[in-house]
Design an enzyme around this catalytic site. Structure first.
Site, PDB file in Angstrom:
ATOM      1  N   ASP A   4      39.087  21.555  41.541  1.00  0.00           N
ATOM      2  CA  ASP A   4      40.136  21.940  42.467  1.00  0.00           C
ATOM      3  C   ASP A   4      39.501  22.310  43.809  1.00  0.00           C
ATOM      4  O   ASP A   4      38.547  23.082  43.848  1.00  0.00           O
ATOM      5  CB  ASP A   4      40.878  23.164  41.900  1.00  0.00           C
ATOM      6  CG  ASP A   4      42.378  23.029  42.014  1.00  0.00           C
ATOM      7  OD1 ASP A   4      42.849  22.841  43.150  1.00  0.00           O
ATOM      8  OD2 ASP A   4      43.057  23.106  40.985  1.00  0.00           O
ATOM      9  N   HIS A  35      50.139  23.962  36.019  1.00  0.00           N
ATOM     10  CA  HIS A  35      50.006  25.420  35.978  1.00  0.00           C
ATOM     11  C   HIS A  35      50.987  26.156  36.888  1.00  0.00           C
ATOM     12  O   HIS A  35      50.991  27.380  36.907  1.00  0.00           O
ATOM     13  CB  HIS A  35      48.571  25.795  36.366  1.00  0.00           C
ATOM     14  CG  HIS A  35      48.292  25.476  37.802  1.00  0.00           C
ATOM     15  ND1 HIS A  35      48.227  24.184  38.276  1.00  0.00           N
ATOM     16  CD2 HIS A  35      48.111  26.275  38.876  1.00  0.00           C
ATOM     17  CE1 HIS A  35      48.014  24.211  39.575  1.00  0.00           C
ATOM     18  NE2 HIS A  35      47.937  25.465  39.979  1.00  0.00           N
TER      19      HIS A  35
HETATM   20  O1  ISL Z   1      54.074  27.033  42.620  1.00  0.00           O
HETATM   21  C1  ISL Z   1      54.911  26.515  43.327  1.00  0.00           C
HETATM   22  C2  ISL Z   1      56.306  26.663  42.998  1.00  0.00           C
HETATM   23  O2  ISL Z   1      56.412  27.678  42.082  1.00  0.00           O
HETATM   24  C3  ISL Z   1      54.566  25.684  44.463  1.00  0.00           C
HETATM   25  O3  ISL Z   1      55.416  25.847  45.537  1.00  0.00           O
HETATM   26  C4  ISL Z   1      53.140  25.980  44.859  1.00  0.00           C
HETATM   27  O4  ISL Z   1      53.069  27.199  45.501  1.00  0.00           O
HETATM   28  C5  ISL Z   1      52.628  24.932  45.787  1.00  0.00           C
HETATM   29  O5  ISL Z   1      52.778  23.707  45.178  1.00  0.00           O
HETATM   30  C6  ISL Z   1      51.168  25.162  46.061  1.00  0.00           C
HETATM   31  O6  ISL Z   1      50.468  25.323  44.874  1.00  0.00           O
HETATM   32  C7  ISL Z   1      49.097  25.420  44.926  1.00  0.00           C
HETATM   33  O7  ISL Z   1      48.648  26.354  45.884  1.00  0.00           O
HETATM   34  C8  ISL Z   1      48.952  27.727  45.651  1.00  0.00           C
HETATM   35  C9  ISL Z   1      48.650  28.179  44.225  1.00  0.00           C
HETATM   36  O8  ISL Z   1      49.264  29.403  43.975  1.00  0.00           O
HETATM   37  C10 ISL Z   1      49.106  27.183  43.204  1.00  0.00           C
HETATM   38  O9  ISL Z   1      48.708  27.579  41.919  1.00  0.00           O
HETATM   39  C11 ISL Z   1      48.532  25.861  43.585  1.00  0.00           C
HETATM   40  O10 ISL Z   1      48.781  24.850  42.640  1.00  0.00           O
HETATM   41  C12 ISL Z   1      48.131  28.504  46.626  1.00  0.00           C
HETATM   42  O11 ISL Z   1      46.797  28.107  46.544  1.00  0.00           O
END
Ligand code: ISL
Ligand code: CA
Length: 555
Positions: free
Chosen positions: A100, A329
């Protein structure tokens, strides 16, 4: 359009959330030695690529999506040596590793941020986005993804900094060439270790439009798509990263990010763009967001769901590529969300295995989905760990909302649903840990677990293996065409049945998916051979029982 062949188009991804996969030392946190001990299991599934959610040093405000040192392994997860063993172990088994890459923001505990806040003259000042307030108000009215203002006042700096996510995730300033160089260096660092690619976190929001102005949008969702995402220099930045670093390695990248739509996606993944190889889009994941957003969910609209899949498939005909997925996730369990996790758990979980693995693209399976893991009940906010759910809970309760009602919504759509420990056996804590897990295990581990599924020939787990094996021996599934059907053998396809043909040069498959508890006795082709179905006694020409799914070879 004739498809260009690439090895990464022919793979299937398995996503692991390391905190929740396997704990090896009893501290209740999944770790790299734990994953290493499960490598044979992972290989036995027939998946090709493991994508690991972040394993770097982090204060874990957002479970590792807030990185404080990009070149380290979090001690909770193990050591760099463990990492090397994991990478080698995957390669020895013919699998690949994708890491990631979270570079829209860092942790506020990253050394860059610590230096940046110290003084306006710090060489790191311009690594982040600092602004004076408007009187006693933040510089703009921007709201963060996780609720509240996207600006935080910093005493030390005497200014506000921008954070699109939590206040412990300050956004990097990609306008600064030094920041872009840092990103290139750290990307190179991991690629030189021999990893096979990156999943790029919220890559759609790295470029901001300057000057930063107030949003006049009614909802956060609109504000994100219009103001935060697809900024003016995002493609320039991605092209630079690609030409300076990524293109020098035989790897692939998959970008994620809100605001990537069916019409602009091609600018990220078009085959001559020199940007990303594929994307995760969210049209089917966000389609049930109500006016109040994610925690104001609407009922599932199946017609829309099928239209989204059909329309995104066509991106491939335009020379783009994508990674289909139904959970990860950040969302909740596919069998609970789109299937029926009660009476038809087995059938509906298998149906979504067929759907996912007969689509074009590089599919991504989230850990636990292969045994049909479900959402769980969260009755109190103390059981939750996810910063997003917890923030929105407090916003709701502070406004006078009913806490119990919000817990029901968290149990339905909260991210913690997919972050509970992997269910390996019916032993204590599902075989995940000998200690106390960092988040409670789903109590249904006593019946839904890998050990049980291994012993049951008809299990969801064995079904995934069969489906993955079938995909592998029929490469036309990767490159062949996709046609949605509204009619089968002269009969209209009902609104809750998804039906399509996949055609290769020498083969045609008809896929029939009954996404409902209804029975459609006479919906079937005139003839054909049943290759795989989710009911024991089934035939190509019999109709569809509740949640019945079939792959029928027509020639
Ligand atoms: O999780 C979401 C909806 O519940 C999405 O809007 C998410 O915040 C968005 O896709 C970004 O996700 C990614 O970046 C975030 C992190 O919290 C997530 O786990 C990650 O997948 C910030 O880094
Ligand atoms: Ca551990």
């Amino acid at each position: 359009m004739e498809q260009t062949k690439n090895w990464w188009k022919e793979k299937v991804i398995y996503q692991i959330y390391p905190r929740s996969y396997q704990d090896s030392n009893g501290d209740g946190i999944g770790d790299l030695p734990g994953i290493i001990s499960r490598l044979d299991y992972i290989a036995s599934l027939g998946v090709d690529v493991v994508w690991l959610s972040p394993i770097y040093n982090s204060p874990n405000d957002d479970n590792g999506y807030d990185i404080s040192d990009y070149r380290s392994i979090h001690p909770d997860f193990g050591t760099m040596e463990d990492f090397q063993i994991l990478l080698d172990g995957l390669h020895q088994r013919g699998m690949k590793l994708v890491m990631d890459l979270v570079v829209n923001h860092t942790s506020d505990e990253h050394q860059w941020f610590q230096e940046s806040r110290k003084s306006p003259n710090s060489p790191y000042r311009d690594y982040y986005i600092w602004r004076d307030g408007k009187g006693d108000k933040p510089p703009t009215n921007w709201e963060s993804f996780f609720g509240g203002s996207a600006w935080e006042w910093d005493e030390v700096a005497g200014q506000y900094f921008l954070h699109l996510f939590t206040k412990k995730q300050p956004d990097l300033n990609w306008e600064n060439p030094k920041v872009r160089q840092e990103v290139k260096d750290l990307v190179k660092y991991w690629l030189d270790k021999g990893i096979d690619g990156f999943r790029m976190d919220v890559i759609s929001v790295i470029s901001k439009e300057y000057p930063l102005v107030d949003s006049d949008h009614d909802t956060l969702a609109e504000c994100i798509s219009d103001l935060y995402a697809n900024g003016p220099r995002v493609h320039e930045y991605l092209q630079e990263l690609h030409s300076d670093v990524l293109s020098k390695y035989d790897i692939f990248t998959v970008g994620e990010g809100p605001g990537i739509t069916r019409s602009n996606a091609i600018e990220y993944v078009g085959k001559d763009r020199g940007e990303l190889d594929m994307i995760f889009h969210f049209d089917h994941m966000f389609m049930d967001h109500g006016p109040g957003g994610k925690y104001d969910p609407l009922p599932l609209d199946l017609g829309k769901f099928m239209n989204v899949i059909e329309s995104w498939d066509a991106l491939i005909d335009e020379g783009g590529w994508l990674s289909p997925f139904f959970d990860n996730h950040d969302f909740h369990r596919v069998v609970t969300r789109f299937g029926n996790d009660k009476e038809y758990r087995e059938e509906s979980a298998k149906l979504f295995a067929i759907l996912l693995l007969t689509l074009r693209g590089t599919p991504s399976i989230y850990m636990g989905t292969e045994i049909g893991m479900t959402n769980r009940e969260f009755s109190s906010i103390d059981q939750c760990r996810d910063v997003e759910g917890i923030n929105f809970y407090h916003i709701h309760v502070d406004k006078g909302g009913d806490p119990a009602a919000f817990m029901k919504i968290i149990s339905q759509v909260g991210r913690d649903n997919v972050r509970t420990p992997m269910q390996w056996s019916d032993q204590s804590q599902g075989g995940f840990t000998k200690g106390t897990p960092w988040i409670d295990i789903n109590p249904n581990y006593t019946t839904i677990n890998v050990e049980q599924a291994e012993q049951d020939e008809g299990s969801i787990l064995h079904f995934y293996r069969s489906m993955l094996a079938l995909r592998k021996i029929h490469p036309f599934i990767v490159y062949g065409t996709f046609h949605r059907l509204q009619e089968v053998n002269g009969q209209a396809v009902p609104a809750d049945v998804f039906c399509y043909e996949r055609r290769g040069e020498h083969e045609t498959w008809l896929i029939l998916l009954n996404i409902s508890g209804n029975t459609y006795e006479s919906l079937s082709p005139l003839s054909g051979t049943l290759l795989l179905g989710n009911y024991d006694q089934a035939s190509a020409t019999g109709g569809l029982r509740p949640w019945e799914a079939k792959i029928i070879s027509l020639k």
